[in-house]
Write an enzyme that holds these catalytic residues in place. Sequence first.
Site, PDB file in Angstrom:
ATOM      1  N   LYS A  84       0.860  -1.190   0.000  1.00 43.96           N
ATOM      2  CA  LYS A  84       0.000   0.000   0.000  1.00 43.96           C
ATOM      3  C   LYS A  84       0.894   1.238   0.000  1.00 43.96           C
ATOM      4  O   LYS A  84       1.918   1.260   0.697  1.00 43.96           O
ATOM      5  CB  LYS A  84      -0.908  -0.019   1.238  1.00 43.96           C
ATOM      6  CG  LYS A  84      -1.903   1.140   1.304  1.00 43.96           C
ATOM      7  CD  LYS A  84      -2.871   1.016   2.489  1.00 43.96           C
ATOM      8  CE  LYS A  84      -3.874   2.157   2.538  1.00 43.96           C
ATOM      9  NZ  LYS A  84      -4.823   2.061   3.663  1.00 43.96           N
ATOM     10  N   SER A 125      -9.837   2.279   2.739  1.00 44.10           N
ATOM     11  CA  SER A 125      -8.913   3.006   1.901  1.00 44.10           C
ATOM     12  C   SER A 125      -7.890   2.108   1.202  1.00 44.10           C
ATOM     13  O   SER A 125      -7.233   2.562   0.273  1.00 44.10           O
ATOM     14  CB  SER A 125      -8.146   4.029   2.751  1.00 44.10           C
ATOM     15  OG  SER A 125      -7.352   3.372   3.726  1.00 44.10           O
ATOM     16  N   SER A 179     -10.332  -0.049   6.946  1.00 49.55           N
ATOM     17  CA  SER A 179      -9.748   0.007   5.614  1.00 49.55           C
ATOM     18  C   SER A 179      -9.066  -1.255   5.112  1.00 49.55           C
ATOM     19  O   SER A 179      -8.665  -1.305   3.947  1.00 49.55           O
ATOM     20  CB  SER A 179      -8.760   1.162   5.533  1.00 49.55           C
ATOM     21  OG  SER A 179      -9.466   2.351   5.327  1.00 49.55           O
TER      22      SER A 179
HETATM   23  N1  GLN Z   1     -13.376   4.858   6.123  1.00 56.20           N
HETATM   24  C1  GLN Z   1     -12.745   5.322   7.325  1.00 56.20           C
HETATM   25  C2  GLN Z   1     -12.261   6.731   7.147  1.00 56.20           C
HETATM   26  O1  GLN Z   1     -12.464   7.286   6.108  1.00 56.20           O
HETATM   27  C3  GLN Z   1     -11.621   4.396   7.725  1.00 56.20           C
HETATM   28  C4  GLN Z   1     -10.413   4.592   6.900  1.00 56.20           C
HETATM   29  C5  GLN Z   1      -9.273   3.699   7.333  1.00 56.20           C
HETATM   30  O2  GLN Z   1      -9.468   2.695   7.995  1.00 56.20           O
HETATM   31  N2  GLN Z   1      -8.075   4.118   6.973  1.00 56.20           N
HETATM   32  O3  GLN Z   1     -11.683   7.297   8.041  1.00 56.20           O
END
Ligand code: GLN
Length: 489
Positions: A76, A151, A175
Site C-alpha cells: 500500500k 482506503s 480500511s
Molecule cells: N473509512 C474510514 C475513514 O475514512 C476508515 C479509513 C481507514 O481505515 N483508513 O476514516
Amino acid sequence: MINASLKELAAALAARKVSSVELTQEFLGRIDRFNPDLNAYITVDAGKSLAQAQTADEKIARGEAGPLTGIPIAQKDIFCAKGWRTTCGSKMLGNFVSPYDAHIVEQFDKAGAVNLGKTNMDEFAMGSSNETSYFGQVKNPWDFDRVPGGSSGGSAAAVAARLAPAATGTDTGGSIRQPASLCGLSGLKPTYGVCSRFGMIAFASSLDQAGPMAKSAEDLALMMNVMAGFDSRDSTSLERDKEDYARDLDQPLAGLKIGLPREYFADGLDVGVAQVVQQAIDQYRKLGAQTVDISLPNTRLSIPVYYVLAPAEASSNLSRFDGVRYGHRAPEYTDLLGMYCKTRAQGFGAEVKRRIMIGTYVLSAGYYDAYYLKAQKIRRLIAQDFAQAFRQCDVIMGPAAPGTAFKLGEKTDDPVAMYLQDIYTIAVNLAGLPGMSIPAGFVPGNDGKPLPVGLQIIGNYFSESRMLGIGHAYQQATDWHTRMPAGIM
Ligand code: GLN
C-alpha cells in the site's frame, strides 16, 4: 501460478518449477494488461522489482529461502519504501521519494519477498471507496462500475484481480476489512501495536494498524509471521515474544463459542448480505461451534466518536505537510505564511481538508472538553462493551460491511453515507482489537454480476492465530475464497 497460495508459490520456487524473476514477470505482465483499467497501482518499477527477484533467486539457490522468499508482494502506498515514490494517494506527496523503508517494508525485504509496486489508496487513507485518491479511482475487479472499498482499495483490487499474490493494507476504521469484503478477499487488522507503524504515514495514530490482505487465512498467517514484531522506533509497538501465526490453523472448532451482536444484524444491513452472513454462521455451527446472542450497546456511537477522534489526530499529524520539509510546495507565494497556505490548499484534496477542519475545531480551546474529551470517554465505554462480550464468547461474528460494492460516484456527495460503511468495523479500532474479514459468498448485483460478501470475525486481544485458524477451518469447508472475478481472466 496466479491462483496459487503463498505456500504453493514457495513450494514451486523451492522445486525450481519457477524462478522469482519469472514469477515477478508474470505478475508485472498482468499489471501491464489490467492496471490501465483497474488503476490498482500508483507506482510500478519493473527494474527495482526484478532486481529484488534476482537477489531472491540467489538466496533460494544458496538454500537460504524462508516461506516468502522470492514471492512478489504489493505494498500500500502509505508505506515508505526506500527509493520508491511514496505518495499516500495525495498530490502533497506526489513527488516524494522515500529515503528509508517502513518497518513493514524492511521486514518483507529481510524475508526475501519482492516489492511488486505501490498500490492506490484513498488520500491519506481517508475514505471507504478509493475515490479520494489524487491518482484516480480504483475499480472493483468483480464489476468495473463499482468501488473496491477503501482506503486499501488498490491492494484489494490488485489481489482480487490476481495482479499480486498478496498485499499490505492499513486499517484505521475498517480500511482492510471493508475492501476485503467488497473484493472477496481475506484481510486481517491485528491487535493495535502488533505491527510497527514506523514509516507508515500517520493518519490517526491511536487507531492506525497495518495488516495483510490475501486470498486465504493461511496466506494471512504467513504474512503476519513477517509483519508482526517489536520495533523500538514505534513507541506503541508491543514488546512481545515472536509468535507463529500459523500454529492454530488446524485447530478443531468443537466447543468454539461465537457471539452474535444483535446490533450487527439490525436496521441498515443489506438483506442479501445478512443472508450470506447467516449461512456462514450456519456453516460454523456444522463445524462444531456454538452461537450465543450478545450485545454491543454502544455500537451506534462508534461512528460519531471516530469522526471526532480520527480527524483530531489527523489534523495534528498532517501539520507536518507544510511545503518546507518534503512533498509539494506552491510554486508562487509572497511570504512564509502564504507559502504554507497555498501549499496546503493545493496539496490536499477535499476530504482531507474536511477532516483537518473538523479536527482543528474539536481540539480548539473552547470545544476540547465538549468533543474530544467526551469522545475519549465513550471510546472507553466501547472497549468495555467488548470486554463484557468476551466473557460470554470466544469470538464475535457479523458482517464486515453493511452492503456489497456500490457504484462509483454513488456516495461521493454524501460523506455521512460513506462514513456508515464502517459501522461494523470502527469499534474494533477504537478498542484496539483484532478483526478479520473472510469471503463468505456472493449477492447478485442488479446487473447480474456476483458481488462478494465478507464475514467479519472479531477476536480478543492477541487472538490472531486462533482467529486465523477459525478462518482456515471455514476455508477448508467452502471455496468462496478461491473464486476469481470473470473480467480479468
Ligand atoms: N473509512 C474510514 C475513514 O475514512 C476508515 C479509513 C481507514 O481505515 N483508513 O476514516
